[in-house]
Every structure is written in C-alpha cells, then in structure tokens.
Design a protein around this motif. Structure first.
Motif, short mmCIF file in Angstrom:
data_model
loop_
_atom_site.label_atom_id
_atom_site.label_comp_id
_atom_site.label_asym_id
_atom_site.label_seq_id
_atom_site.Cartn_x
_atom_site.Cartn_y
_atom_site.Cartn_z
N LYS A 35 0.88 -1.17 0.00
CA LYS A 35 0.00 0.00 0.00
C LYS A 35 0.91 1.22 0.00
N LEU A 36 0.62 2.14 -0.90
CA LEU A 36 1.44 3.35 -1.03
C LEU A 36 0.60 4.55 -0.63
N PHE A 37 1.25 5.52 0.01
CA PHE A 37 0.54 6.68 0.52
C PHE A 37 1.12 7.97 -0.02
N ALA A 38 0.26 8.99 -0.07
CA ALA A 38 0.61 10.37 -0.45
C ALA A 38 1.30 10.41 -1.81
N ASP A 39 2.44 11.10 -1.91
CA ASP A 39 3.08 11.28 -3.22
C ASP A 39 3.64 9.98 -3.78
N LEU A 40 3.87 8.99 -2.93
CA LEU A 40 4.35 7.69 -3.44
C LEU A 40 3.28 7.05 -4.31
N ALA A 41 2.03 7.11 -3.87
CA ALA A 41 0.93 6.56 -4.67
C ALA A 41 0.77 7.35 -5.97
N GLU A 42 0.93 8.68 -5.88
CA GLU A 42 0.82 9.50 -7.07
C GLU A 42 1.90 9.14 -8.09
N ARG A 43 3.13 8.96 -7.63
CA ARG A 43 4.23 8.62 -8.53
C ARG A 43 4.02 7.25 -9.17
N ALA A 44 3.55 6.30 -8.37
CA ALA A 44 3.36 4.93 -8.88
C ALA A 44 2.12 4.83 -9.76
N GLY A 45 1.20 5.79 -9.60
CA GLY A 45 -0.04 5.77 -10.38
C GLY A 45 -1.10 4.87 -9.76
N ASP A 46 -0.85 4.39 -8.55
CA ASP A 46 -1.80 3.50 -7.88
C ASP A 46 -1.48 3.46 -6.39
N LYS A 47 -2.50 3.21 -5.57
CA LYS A 47 -2.29 3.09 -4.13
C LYS A 47 -1.92 1.67 -3.72
N GLU A 75 11.91 4.91 -7.21
CA GLU A 75 13.26 4.66 -6.69
C GLU A 75 13.95 5.90 -6.12
N ASP A 76 13.95 7.02 -6.86
CA ASP A 76 14.67 8.20 -6.37
C ASP A 76 13.97 8.84 -5.17
N ARG A 77 12.71 8.53 -4.97
CA ARG A 77 11.96 9.07 -3.81
C ARG A 77 12.18 8.22 -2.56
N VAL A 78 12.44 6.92 -2.77
CA VAL A 78 12.54 5.96 -1.66
C VAL A 78 13.99 5.69 -1.27
N LEU A 79 14.89 5.67 -2.27
CA LEU A 79 16.29 5.35 -2.01
C LEU A 79 17.19 6.56 -2.19
N GLU A 80 18.29 6.54 -1.45
CA GLU A 80 19.34 7.55 -1.59
C GLU A 80 20.65 6.81 -1.55
N ASP A 81 21.41 6.88 -2.64
CA ASP A 81 22.67 6.13 -2.76
C ASP A 81 22.46 4.64 -2.50
N GLY A 82 21.35 4.11 -2.99
CA GLY A 82 21.09 2.68 -2.87
C GLY A 82 20.54 2.24 -1.52
N GLU A 83 20.40 3.18 -0.59
CA GLU A 83 19.88 2.86 0.75
C GLU A 83 18.53 3.53 0.94
N LEU A 84 17.72 2.92 1.78
CA LEU A 84 16.41 3.49 2.09
C LEU A 84 16.59 4.87 2.73
N ARG A 85 15.88 5.85 2.22
CA ARG A 85 15.95 7.21 2.80
C ARG A 85 15.47 7.15 4.26
#
Length: 93
Positions: free
Chosen positions: A6-18, A45-55
C-alpha cells in the motif's frame, strides 16, 4: 502468493496507484519485497532510495508495525498474507 504494497501520499501519485502487487512470498524479506516494488514501479526509486539505501524519512510497515523500529528492518521475514505499506515523510502544520 504475491504480496501487496500500500502506497501513501506522493508515493501513490508517482506509482499511479495506491496498491502495487509484487512477486514476494512468505520466507522472503521486506527488503526483497521492496526490491520487487521498485522493479515494478521504477519511478519510486529516487523518492525511496538515496545512494542505494532506504531514505531515513521513509517508513516501511508490515501489518501496521514499523519494521525499521520494532522489527528486524529490511531483513524482517515475511509471513503469508502480510500487508506492507510505504509512507513518505509526514509533515505537521
């Protein structure tokens, strides 16, 4: 058995689905499921990861529990029918 994120807020918007279903099953880890999610929705990916690690601001929940705080992080093993959720940073007003 596939796993649903389940994705929330801008993550759902970026993925195009919740809701995004990925190929991860009991015995896989939360990290495996996140990898599958990012393969299915590379726009996250660029919203969730930073240098390959979870933000640090991203919260990963399994059945409502923050795996980064109360479980074994990305190494947390999935059970059948687990519900995974990804939350972006939450800002107050």
């Amino acid at each position: 058995m596939p796993t649903e994120w389940k994705l929330f807020a801008d993550l759902a918007e970026r993925a195009g689905d919740k809701h995004v279903t990925v190929d991860a099953a009991a015995g896989d880890t939360v990290g495996d499921a996140l990898e599958a999610l990012l393969e299915a929705t590379p726009e996250l990916e660029d919203r969730v990861l930073e240098d390959g690690e979870l933000r640090s601001q991203i919260n990963v929940l399994r059945n409502g529990t923050n795996v980064l705080v109360e479980e074994e992080g990305m190494e947390t093993v999935l059970d059948a029918d687990d519900e995974l959720a990804l939350f972006p940073p939450v800002s107050g007003g």
